[in-house]
Design a protein around this motif. Sequence first.
Motif, mmCIF file in Angstrom:
data_model
loop_
_atom_site.group_PDB
_atom_site.id
_atom_site.type_symbol
_atom_site.label_atom_id
_atom_site.label_comp_id
_atom_site.label_asym_id
_atom_site.label_seq_id
_atom_site.Cartn_x
_atom_site.Cartn_y
_atom_site.Cartn_z
ATOM 1 N N UNK A 153 4.485 -16.719 2.024
ATOM 2 C CA UNK A 153 4.107 -18.011 2.404
ATOM 3 C C UNK A 153 2.502 -17.900 2.819
ATOM 4 N N UNK A 154 2.277 -16.994 3.734
ATOM 5 C CA UNK A 154 0.867 -16.770 4.244
ATOM 6 C C UNK A 154 -0.142 -16.259 3.083
ATOM 7 N N UNK A 155 0.675 -16.007 1.929
ATOM 8 C CA UNK A 155 -0.403 -15.715 0.679
ATOM 9 C C UNK A 155 -1.370 -14.337 1.069
ATOM 10 N N UNK A 156 -0.595 -13.209 1.691
ATOM 11 C CA UNK A 156 -1.237 -12.210 1.966
ATOM 12 C C UNK A 156 -1.297 -11.018 0.679
ATOM 13 N N UNK A 157 -2.680 -10.578 0.828
ATOM 14 C CA UNK A 157 -2.776 -9.480 -0.086
ATOM 15 C C UNK A 157 -1.742 -8.156 0.069
ATOM 16 N N UNK A 158 -1.736 -7.348 -0.977
ATOM 17 C CA UNK A 158 -0.806 -6.033 -0.567
ATOM 18 C C UNK A 158 -1.411 -5.264 0.564
ATOM 19 N N UNK A 159 -2.872 -5.196 0.716
ATOM 20 C CA UNK A 159 -3.358 -4.323 1.783
ATOM 21 C C UNK A 159 -2.978 -5.079 2.975
ATOM 22 N N UNK A 160 -3.339 -6.415 3.114
ATOM 23 C CA UNK A 160 -2.912 -7.050 4.308
ATOM 24 C C UNK A 160 -1.396 -7.033 4.617
ATOM 25 N N UNK A 161 -0.591 -7.327 3.746
ATOM 26 C CA UNK A 161 0.779 -7.070 3.881
ATOM 27 C C UNK A 161 1.186 -5.573 4.714
ATOM 28 N N UNK A 162 0.487 -4.397 4.209
ATOM 29 C CA UNK A 162 0.759 -3.269 4.805
ATOM 30 C C UNK A 162 0.373 -3.295 6.138
#
Length: 169
Positions: A94-103
């Motif tokens: 829902x926040x639209x995080x990138x894979x790096x941001x998710x980590x």
Amino acid sequence: MSSRLLITGILVVQAVSAGFFAFKLLTTIFGIGGPISWRLHEIIEIGAVLGLLLGVLTGTLALRAAFARTAKAETRLRAAQSAFLDVVEEQFDSWGLTPAERDVALFAVKGLSTSEIAELRQTSEGTVKAQSAAIYRKAGVQNRSQLLSLFIDHLMERDTSAPAPRKSA
């Protein structure tokens, strides 16, 4: 309550049995002891052995029950972990995080420091700080505490269709 009474009774029988065998051993070693008929002696010994065997059986059943409770708790824990990860992934989507941001966000929620996250991701602390700022902006929070609070709030939200729990008096 009856199982506690049963276990207490079995422990008493085991203690008496152990006491009997200890007393018998001591009287044999020191050559003391009053005259007891062999028939009474054998009956007491049989009772002591039965008490000890009953203790072994009860211990086995209790151990089996403990293993079953542990397995059930582990199953529930795995389900809770899975549900938590689903909530986390849903929020990240829902926040639209990138894979790096998710980590970075997941490590932050787990409580790792910026330097620990940088080391795990093999990147600089500056990169982690920049990614953290992007996460906070997308999540609408200002810092890590607010991010964690947001997850806790989301997890604690109740289904509004379910009846509210009654307060006990």
